[in-house]
Design an enzyme around this catalytic site. Sequence first.
Site, PDB file in Angstrom:
ATOM      1  N   CYS A   1      -8.254  -1.020   7.388  1.00  0.00           N
ATOM      2  CA  CYS A   1      -6.955  -0.295   7.445  1.00  0.00           C
ATOM      3  C   CYS A   1      -6.738   0.305   9.043  1.00  0.00           C
ATOM      4  CB  CYS A   1      -7.340   0.766   6.560  1.00  0.00           C
ATOM      5  SG  CYS A   1      -6.038   2.301   6.678  1.00  0.00           S
TER       6      CYS A   1
ATOM      7  N   ASP B   1      -4.483  29.054   6.362  1.00  0.00           N
ATOM      8  CA  ASP B   1      -4.207  27.596   6.404  1.00  0.00           C
ATOM      9  C   ASP B   1      -4.203  27.104   4.902  1.00  0.00           C
ATOM     10  OD1 ASP B   1      -4.289  25.099   7.103  1.00  0.00           O
ATOM     11  OD2 ASP B   1      -6.479  25.044   7.802  1.00  0.00           O
TER      12      ASP B   1
ATOM     13  N   CYS C   1      -0.016  22.306   6.518  1.00  0.00           N
ATOM     14  CA  CYS C   1      -0.016  20.668   6.602  1.00  0.00           C
ATOM     15  C   CYS C   1       1.402  20.379   5.797  1.00  0.00           C
ATOM     16  CB  CYS C   1      -1.181  19.940   6.033  1.00  0.00           C
ATOM     17  SG  CYS C   1      -1.407  20.638   4.277  1.00  0.00           S
TER      18      CYS C   1
ATOM     19  N   CYS D   1       1.455   4.278   4.635  1.00  0.00           N
ATOM     20  CA  CYS D   1       1.930   4.730   5.897  1.00  0.00           C
ATOM     21  C   CYS D   1       3.547   4.466   6.148  1.00  0.00           C
ATOM     22  CB  CYS D   1       1.471   3.549   7.091  1.00  0.00           C
ATOM     23  SG  CYS D   1      -0.309   3.686   7.398  1.00  0.00           S
TER      24      CYS D   1
ATOM     25  N   GLU E   1     -12.281  31.661   0.670  1.00  0.00           N
ATOM     26  CA  GLU E   1     -12.293  30.424   0.271  1.00  0.00           C
ATOM     27  C   GLU E   1     -12.543  30.214  -1.311  1.00  0.00           C
ATOM     28  OE1 GLU E   1     -11.468  27.054   1.424  1.00  0.00           O
ATOM     29  OE2 GLU E   1     -12.195  26.395  -0.586  1.00  0.00           O
TER      30      GLU E   1
ATOM     31  N   CYS F   1       0.740  -1.118   0.095  1.00  0.00           N
ATOM     32  CA  CYS F   1       0.231  -0.030  -0.098  1.00  0.00           C
ATOM     33  C   CYS F   1       0.879   1.145   0.022  1.00  0.00           C
ATOM     34  CB  CYS F   1      -0.913  -0.297   1.203  1.00  0.00           C
ATOM     35  SG  CYS F   1      -1.430   1.629   1.706  1.00  0.00           S
TER      36      CYS F   1
END
Length: 381
Positions: free
Chosen positions: A89, A311, A338, A15, A263, A12
């Site tokens: 998952c 953000d 992020c 992760c 936005e 996958c």
Amino acid sequence: MAEKVCPLAKKCGGCDYQGISYEEQLKKKENSVRKLMKEFGEIRPIIGADDPYHYRNKVHAVFSRKRNGEIVSGIYQEGTHKVVPVDACQIENEKADEIIVSVRKLLKSFKIKVYDEDTGYGLLRHVLVRTGYMTGQIMVVLVVSSPIFPSKNNFVKALRAHHPEISTVVLNVNDRKTSMVLGPRNITLYGKGYIEDRLCGCMFRISPTSFYQINPVQTEKLYKTAMMLARLNKRNVVVDAYCGIGTIGMVAAKTVKEVIGVELNAEAVRDAQSNARRNNMKNIRFVQGDAGVFLEGMADREEAVDVVFMDPPRSGSSPEFLKSLLVIRPKKIVYISCEPETQARDLKTLKKDYKVEAIQPVDMFPFTEKCETVVLLTRKE
Ligand code: SAH
């Protein structure tokens, strides 16, 4: 303590930190932020999750067919368009995973063909399940190549017979050859066409294409950190840039004079406006458009702003946005990101006139190497 290793980890690739203890994961993230940002100041200890499992409130599965005709659902193997079958998952909401398996099982009896990316033949492309952590509401989005879904009412009935907890089912039409999951058109088959979730004491409506943070428990910690750093007061005029459905702005609105959210996504702006009404907030308004263009306008009109929350998406902010920010000169900027790499790039521009007061990493995405950061900047006098 060692964490359970997922049997699909190698195939996958979703992760990066499989088999690594959670404490070690946190250390790694903190260090990577330190490496990128140490030139700007001290890095605060990372805020970790109490439970690093099954945090993803949004689950996306791509549907495909094996050579022998068997239908599979799962995720694209990293960097390819090969589908790795996934039924469960470690980081996804478990109920959402169960619903995706049920959809797959129903396809055969309803004679629904899955979409073939090469030929463009077939109907079902993806399934997206979004869950409200606090409300328990569940939205199932069936992404299809054409709006004609045979026996759609019976399909919904059969799915809800297995999962009565589903609150709404939406058909999303994506007839383009694109890697974007969702197309522009939504048709509600059952329920309201959106879900709601409660965050920091406010109720939020979330439509299929609107952005909403995927780890709600950590999001509360993230927003509380942002508010604490901003130290808002009743006289403040605040901008919430890249505001999504208005979450940060609405939390701020409780303690300030006025909030303006901006936005790009029109559906998210409609959600934001509805959320303001729903929570009876009269001192917040939302503008649809590019945040950079909006800020340029504010700078031209010489509008006064005390605090800007920003953000942006992973690509970071735009040169126009940053330039206008330096013209408007708010007292404080709270930059949530992020993607610390693009944030560090943008901080280089801002540090000319701003002092970096705090850098706070928050772990929103356990088991991946991604890290969220909140940075407080104050204007140099
Ligand atoms: N602050 C929100 C959303 C953050 S995600 C929250 O915490 O939930 C980033 C948001 O920026 C998305 O909603 C995306 O649609 C929006 N966006 C992307 N590019 C933009 C641009 N150029 N101008 C304004 N908004 C943009």
